[in-house]
Scaffold this motif. Structure first.
Motif, short mmCIF file in Angstrom:
data_model
loop_
_atom_site.label_atom_id
_atom_site.label_comp_id
_atom_site.label_asym_id
_atom_site.label_seq_id
_atom_site.Cartn_x
_atom_site.Cartn_y
_atom_site.Cartn_z
N ASP D 6 37.78 45.61 23.39
CA ASP D 6 39.04 45.02 23.80
C ASP D 6 40.20 45.52 22.93
O ASP D 6 41.36 45.27 23.27
CB ASP D 6 38.98 43.49 23.83
CG ASP D 6 37.97 42.91 22.86
OD1 ASP D 6 37.49 43.64 21.98
OD2 ASP D 6 37.66 41.72 22.98
N ASN D 7 39.89 46.21 21.84
CA ASN D 7 41.01 46.75 21.07
C ASN D 7 41.42 48.16 21.52
O ASN D 7 42.28 48.78 20.91
CB ASN D 7 40.76 46.69 19.57
CG ASN D 7 39.53 47.45 19.15
OD1 ASN D 7 39.14 48.43 19.78
ND2 ASN D 7 38.91 47.01 18.07
N ALA D 9 42.50 48.43 24.65
CA ALA D 9 43.59 48.11 25.58
C ALA D 9 44.89 48.03 24.78
O ALA D 9 44.90 47.65 23.62
CB ALA D 9 43.30 46.78 26.26
N GLY D 10 45.97 48.37 25.44
CA GLY D 10 47.27 48.29 24.75
C GLY D 10 47.75 46.86 24.72
O GLY D 10 46.95 45.93 24.54
N THR D 11 49.05 46.68 24.91
CA THR D 11 49.59 45.34 24.88
C THR D 11 49.96 44.90 26.29
O THR D 11 50.26 45.72 27.16
CB THR D 11 50.80 45.28 23.94
OG1 THR D 11 51.12 43.92 23.71
CG2 THR D 11 52.00 45.95 24.56
N THR D 203 45.17 40.00 18.71
CA THR D 203 45.26 41.44 18.92
C THR D 203 44.33 41.91 20.05
O THR D 203 44.72 42.69 20.91
CB THR D 203 44.90 42.19 17.62
OG1 THR D 203 45.78 41.73 16.58
CG2 THR D 203 45.05 43.69 17.78
N LYS D 204 43.10 41.41 20.02
CA LYS D 204 42.13 41.88 21.02
C LYS D 204 42.46 41.38 22.42
O LYS D 204 41.90 41.86 23.40
CB LYS D 204 40.72 41.38 20.64
CG LYS D 204 40.09 42.08 19.46
CD LYS D 204 38.65 41.61 19.29
CE LYS D 204 38.08 41.93 17.92
NZ LYS D 204 37.97 43.35 17.61
N ASN D 205 43.33 40.39 22.52
CA ASN D 205 43.60 39.75 23.81
C ASN D 205 45.01 40.04 24.30
O ASN D 205 45.65 39.18 24.90
CB ASN D 205 43.34 38.24 23.67
CG ASN D 205 43.32 37.51 25.00
OD1 ASN D 205 42.91 38.07 26.02
ND2 ASN D 205 43.78 36.26 25.00
N GLY D 206 45.54 41.22 24.00
CA GLY D 206 46.80 41.61 24.62
C GLY D 206 47.98 41.80 23.70
O GLY D 206 49.07 42.16 24.16
N CYS D 207 47.79 41.57 22.41
CA CYS D 207 48.89 41.87 21.47
C CYS D 207 48.62 43.23 20.83
O CYS D 207 47.55 43.81 20.96
CB CYS D 207 48.97 40.80 20.40
SG CYS D 207 49.49 39.19 21.05
N TRP D 208 49.64 43.74 20.10
CA TRP D 208 49.42 44.96 19.35
C TRP D 208 48.79 44.64 18.00
O TRP D 208 47.91 45.29 17.52
CB TRP D 208 50.77 45.66 19.09
CG TRP D 208 51.14 46.64 20.13
CD1 TRP D 208 50.38 47.66 20.62
CD2 TRP D 208 52.37 46.70 20.85
NE1 TRP D 208 51.06 48.34 21.59
CE2 TRP D 208 52.30 47.79 21.74
CE3 TRP D 208 53.55 45.94 20.82
CZ2 TRP D 208 53.34 48.14 22.59
CZ3 TRP D 208 54.59 46.29 21.66
CH2 TRP D 208 54.48 47.38 22.55
N CYS D 209 49.31 43.58 17.44
CA CYS D 209 48.98 43.29 16.05
C CYS D 209 49.50 41.89 15.77
O CYS D 209 50.65 41.70 15.39
CB CYS D 209 49.69 44.33 15.18
SG CYS D 209 49.83 43.90 13.46
N SER D 333 38.49 43.29 28.92
CA SER D 333 39.72 42.84 28.26
C SER D 333 40.71 42.37 29.31
O SER D 333 40.42 42.42 30.52
CB SER D 333 40.34 43.98 27.46
OG SER D 333 40.96 44.90 28.34
N PHE D 334 41.86 41.93 28.86
CA PHE D 334 42.92 41.51 29.79
C PHE D 334 43.27 42.64 30.76
O PHE D 334 43.77 42.39 31.85
CB PHE D 334 44.16 41.08 29.01
CG PHE D 334 44.97 42.24 28.50
CD1 PHE D 334 46.04 42.73 29.25
CD2 PHE D 334 44.66 42.85 27.29
CE1 PHE D 334 46.78 43.80 28.79
CE2 PHE D 334 45.39 43.92 26.84
CZ PHE D 334 46.46 44.40 27.59
N ALA D 335 42.98 43.88 30.36
CA ALA D 335 43.42 45.03 31.15
C ALA D 335 42.32 45.58 32.05
O ALA D 335 42.54 46.53 32.79
CB ALA D 335 43.92 46.13 30.22
#
Lengths: 349, 349, 349, 349
Positions: D6-7, D9-11, D203-209, D333-335
Motif C-alpha cells: 500500500d505504500n 500508491a501515491g496520495t 501514509t499507507k492509506n492515501g497520504c504521502w507522509c 490500497s485505496f488506489a
C-alpha cells in the motif's frame, strides 16, 4: 620524586592486607555479600543520613552514571570549562546519557562562577525545545587545578541549581583531600550545602580501584541497579571494592592519607614560593601544586629524575606564561615522602 | 557445599599474594606500566601470535566492547538463545552498540546448530535495509549449560560466519575450564579454528576482577582504546588487573585451577549418575553440572546447607522436568573441595 | 510584515503543483522510484561529480546523520559557538552519534576563525585517549547570523581540517541563499574548496519538507542507507521529497527564490541603514538582517503587525546593545514582498 | 495489477488538493500553527478523550519514539515474533531507546498468544537485574500478515500487560483498515480495551507522509517534545503533515479509503478461494491477502504484469509450503481498482 599523578601510587599496605584477608572464602556476588552491605551502611553513617551507594570501577563511571541517573532528552549539564568530565573522560558522560551535553561555565581558579552559571542556564528558556533542557550542575571538589570550593561557594552554586530545580553533582575524585583540607565532615561538605549526588573517589588516595556513587536521596537512584549493570559496572566479586573501602574508611585512614598528601603539597608549595627559579600559578589548597618554571629548569629537573606533567594554562589565565615558561602540575599522594619533596626543591634552586 | 556459582569463590591465595607484591610503588597508570606491557606480551605468547589485548573490569564489559568494536548500523549478532549476553547482561551489548540486536539461534546442548545459524543469517538478504545487517556470530565456550564445543563444531560455525564475512566472537567467561577439559592450547581453540575475538575471563577461575578482550587481528581493534575509555573501563591503576593475570598465567596456575574445578564437577556428576534420587540433565563437560531432582529432595539438600540455584530448562529441552521435579545448576570452582562434593552426594542418597 | 523566519512561509506554487502531479499513480517506495533516481542524478549534475545523495525530512536529520556517517568513539566535531547544530537541535547531533561532542570555536561575524580552529584542534594530541579524538569540522553557509564565508575563508578552514585529516561538513540550511549571493556554483562553493559533506536544505527556500545529505565521496556514505533507516528517516513514499526537489531545481527556480529573498533582505537592510531609529548589527549578506532598535520601537513595530524574533547578541559582540536596546532578526523568504519591506521601513521611521 | 504494497500508491487527490490549499501563506512553524492545533483537537474528538498527539514522518519513527517515551534501562518490549518493529525497522526501536530489547513472542495468525506473553514476561523476575526489566507490550493492528485482533483478544493481552504494570502500545500502520473491518471506533479499539499508545498511520492509506503518535495519557508524553526534536522528527513546516491529516480525517475519507482497500482484498480473496491454482494461506481480514501458489504460476502472473512480493512463511506455519510452492503477499490500497483484481484472478486461472 614522582609528582606525575596520585594515580601513579600503588595501594596503601593496610588496604592491600585487608583485601587479602577479606577476599577468601565464599560470598554472595553482585554486591549482595555481607561485606558489601556493611560498607553501604558505613556510607550512611559517614554521610549522617540514609544514602544509596553504588560501587563502580572508575571515577569516569561514577560521573557518567550519576548523569545517566538523572538523564533527560536534550539534557544539558553545566560544569566548569576545565572539568574532568568535559576534558578527560573521552565523552563517557555523553555516551552514557546518549548525548546529553556538557555546557562549559567559566570561573576563576577552576571554580564555577555562580553568576556565570545563572547566565548560562538562563540561555535555556523553559519549554524552548530547540535548545534542549538543563538537567544538572556539576562541580569538582577538590578542583582539577588543586583549589577548593569554600562552603559558601558551594551553597551559592546550589542556590542557582535549586532555583532551576537542577540536581547538584559533586565529582569527588579527590573528595578526601578536600575534606581534610577544609576540616569538614562529608555531610557538611555535601547535602548540608545542597549537593545531591557525589562521585566518591578512593582510588587516587590509596586504593587500587574503589569508587562509589552516592545519592543523598535514595529514591533518585531507583533505576541505578539496572543502569549500572547495563553499563557493565556491576562486579561479580564486588567485595574486592567493598574490602578496599572497609580498610580505607576504618579509623580515619582515608583522611590521614589525604592529610599527608595535602601536607606534602603544602611543603612543595612552600619550597616553590621561597624559590627564585619558580613561582606558584595560584595557591595550592589540596594535594596539587601548579608552578611556573622556565622551560630549561623543568627540563633540568626531569633529567634529574623528577616526574611530572606540563599543564595547559586554564582559559581564565591566558597570560600566565612568558614565552620561555612552562606550567607544571605537581601532585602529592599518600605515598609521597618529605625527602622527595625536599630533594625536588633543592634541585630546583 | 557451595555450588551456587564460581563467582562466589574469592581469590586464589597465589593471586592475592602476587597482587599485594605488585601493587606497591609508583607505576605509569592507564595500562602503560611495565607490568601491563609484560602481560600483553604474555597474551601474545599464549595465543602464539600478535594479538591486541585490553583489560576490562567485567565479563559483560568484554562482551559488550567486543561487539562495539565491530559495530554496524542496524547490526545483528547471532548467538545461542540461552547465551549469557542475551539473557544475563541487562542489555549491555545492545547499549554499548547503540542498539545492535542479538538474534537468538537454537541448538541442542547449549550450542549453536550451524545449519540453524546459516538459516537465520539467510533471513537477512544483503542490502535489504529494513531487516538490518548481520555483524557477528558469538559462541560461548564453555557454554552456559556446562557443555563444550568440540573443535570441529567451532570450525563448522566459523565456516558459516566466514561465508558471510562475519567475525566470530567467543565468550570465554570459562575459557580455562574449556581448555583444560579439551586439552587444547588457546591457539588451537580459537584462531586456528576461525575465532577472531575472545572475551578471556579469569574472574570466575580464581581472580577478583580480571577480564581481557583479545583480538586476533590487532588492526580490528584500533578504535578500542577510545571505545574502552569512553565505556569507563580504562582503569587508572590498571596494574591491579595485570598483576592478577600475571599470577594467574604463571606456571600454568590457571589451567590447574580450571582442571580442579572440572574434576570436582566430574566427581559430582559421577555421584549423581550413581544416585537413585537424581539424574543428569545432560553430560557435564566442564565445571557445571545440571541435575534433575525432585523438588522435595532439592529442598532437603538446601536445608542441609547446600547452596545452589534452580535453573530454567533450556528451550531445547521442553519436556525435561516432571511436575514435581526441578533443574539444579551445580557449579564447581577452584575452591571446591572433594569433601564437600562427597557430603553433597551422601546427603542426596 | 512577517520576518519571523523563512520556515514560516509555505511552499512555492510551482513546487506544490509539481508535487500534486508527481504524486499520483504507483511507484516503487523507499527511494527506489524512477523519480528518486532522477533527482539523485540531478544532484550529480548540480555538483559536477558523482555524489551520494540521501533525502531526509529535516535539516537537523541531515546534520545529525552527516556526523553519524563519520562517527568515531570519543569523537569531537568543531563548529562555531553559535552553530545551529550546537544551539538549536536539542542535542540531535550528539544523540545520533551516541555522544560525540560538539566543540565550540569562536570567530567574528558568525564564522569560524581558522587560527582559533587550529588552536582548538591542537588541544587534542593524537593518541591522547582521555580527551577523545577530533572527528570533523562543520561550517554553516549562510551562517546563523546571515553572513557568508568567502571562498578563501572556506579554503582556509578546509586547509586546517585537511591538515588533521578531518572531513569538512557544510550545514547548508540556506545553501541557495549563499550560492545566489556569492554567484558561485555548488561545485565552486563546496568540494572545489575542500567541503566533503553538505546538508542541502530546500525547506526554508520554498519547499514543505525537502532536505538532502550530499557526500562528495560516495564511498564515505556506504553505511548511510542503514544509518538513515535506523534513524527513521527513510520515507516509504519518498517521492514526495523527490518531487519537491524536481520542481525546486528546475530551470533555476531555487536560485531565483533565494535571489528574491536576498534582494528583500538587501532592501530591508538599506532601509534600516538609512533610518535614524535603527542600526545594522553587522552587514546582511544573504536573507537575514540583524538590526539594533530601541525596545520601545520594536514594541511599536510589533503592535503594528510586524512579526520577528529578538536575538541573543553573539558571544563575539558582547557590547552590542545599550540598556534600552534589543537585537532583532529579520528574515526574508521567497514569499516576502517588497511592499511589506517598505511598510516596515516606513513604520520604523 | 500492483499488489506490491500500500505504500506504492501515491496520495489521494482530495488529500493532495487540500495540502495545496493549506500550504500557502505564513504560519507558525514547529507544530504551533492553528492548523496543527486544530488537528490535535480533531484527534481528541476522534479518540473521545484528551490525548497527546505528535506528528512524525514515518511509522518507524512513531514506533521508536513510542518506546523512547517509556524507556527503561535494560528495558524489554514484548512483541510478536513477526512484528514490523522487530523485523523491518533496521533496529530503530533499539536505537532510539539506546538498546532496549524487543523480545519475540509467538502466536498463531500473526497475533501474540496471551498465555505465551505471560510466560515470556514471567521469565523476568522483578528485581532480577541481570535479565533487564519488562517495559512494554506492543501489538500490531492490523497485523503484519493481514489478520485482526478481536476486541476480546486485545483485552486479554491488555490484562497481562496491566498485571505487570506495562504500557500497551499498538502499531497502527494500518489502523484505518482494522477499524473499517471491525466496525469499531478508535476509542473502542484502543483505550477502552487497555491500549495506552497508538502509532496512528495514514501514509499507507492515501497520504504521502502522515504519521501520528497518540498517547491516551498526556502526562506520559511530557518529555516527548524533547524526544521528538532530538530525534530530528520535529518538522518546521509541520502543517504539511497536519494538512494531510485534515483532509484524511474529514467526512470519513480515511475509513472510506480503508474500506475500499479492504473490499478489494476481499474480492481478491474470493477469487483465490474459488481458484484451483491457488489457496489462501489464512483468511484475509483487512487489506492484505496471503496466497500459496505454485512457483511457476507466480512467475507467469509476474510476467503478465502483476506486481507483488514473495513472503517468508511465519514461524507458526512451518509446513505451509510444498516444495514447488511460494507464499505471496497481495496488498490492496485505496488506489486498487476492481478491474485489476478481476484481471489478476482471471490470469490466475
Amino acid at each position: 620524586m614522582n609528582f606525575a599523578s596520585d594515580n601513579w601510587a600503588g595501594t596503601h599496605p593496610a588496604i592491600a592486607q585487608h583485601l587479602l584477608a577479606a577476599g577468601s572464602g565464599f560470598a554472595v556476588p553482585y554486591g549482595n555479600s555481607e561485606l558489601d552491605r556493611n560498607i553501604e551502611r558505613r556510607f550512611c553513617e559517614l554521610f549522617e543520613r540514609e544514602v544509596a551507594v553504588f560501587f563502580v570501577g572508575t571515577g569516569t563511571a561514577a560521573n557518567a552514571l550519576a548523569l545517566a541517573a538523572i538523564n533527560r532528552p536534550g539534557g544539558v549539564t553545566f560544569c566548569h570549562r576545565e572539568a574532568h568530565m568535559l576534558e578527560d573522560e573521552c565523552g563517557a558522560p555523553e555516551f552514557f546519557t546518549h548525548g546529553a551535553r556538557l555546557a562549559p561555565v567559566d570561573g576563576e581558579l577552576g571554580k564555577i562562577d555562580p553568576a556565570k552559571l545563572a547566565a548560562e542556564i538562563g540561555r535555556f528558556p523553559p519549554g524552548f525545545i530547540h535548545a534542549g533542557q538543563p538537567m544538572a550542575v556539576s562541580i569538582t571538589q577538590a578542583t582539577e587545578i588543586g583549589t577548593l570550593y569554600r562552603p559558601d561557594e558551594i551553597a551559592a552554586i546550589a542556590a542557582v541549581a535549586r532555583r532551576h530545580r537542577l540536581p547538584l553533582h559533586m565529582d569527588g575524585a579527590r573528595f578526601a583531600n578536600a575534606l581534610a583540607a577544609l576540616q569538614l565532615t562529608p555531610a557538611q561538605m555535601t547535602w548540608q550545602l545542597g549537593v545531591d549526588i557525589v562521585s566518591f573517589g578512593a582510588t587516587k588516595n590509596g586504593c587500587w580501584c574503589a569508587e562509589a556513587l552516592v545519592f543523598m536521596d535514595p529514591d533518585a537512584a531507583k533505576d541505578l541497579p539496572f543502569i549500572r549493570k547495563r553499563a557493565a559496572q556491576l562486579f561479580s566479586k564486588s567485595r574486592f571494592i567493598a574490602a578496599q573501602f572497609e580498610a580505607y574508611l576504618q579509623n580515619g585512614l582515608w583522611l590521614e592519607l589525604a592529610g599527608h598528601a595535602n601536607a606534602m603539597a603544602a611543603r612543595l608549595q612552600q619550597g616553590i614560593a621561597a624559590s627564585r627559579r619558580a613561582r606558584l600559578a595560584w595557591p595550592a589548597e589540596a594535594n596539587e601544586v601548579f608552578a611556573v618554571l622556565e622551560r630549561s629548569d623543568a627540563e633540568r629537573l626531569r633529567e634529574a629524575g623528577a616526574v611530572f606533567y606540563p599543564w595547559n594554562p586554564p582559559h581564565a589565565n591566558p597570560g600566565l606564561l612568558a614565552e620561555n615558561e612552562v606550567l607544571l602540575r605537581l601532585v602529592a599522594s599518600f605515598a609521597t615522602e618529605a625527602e622527595e619533596v625536599d630533594r625536588f626543591i633543592e634541585l630546583l634552586q
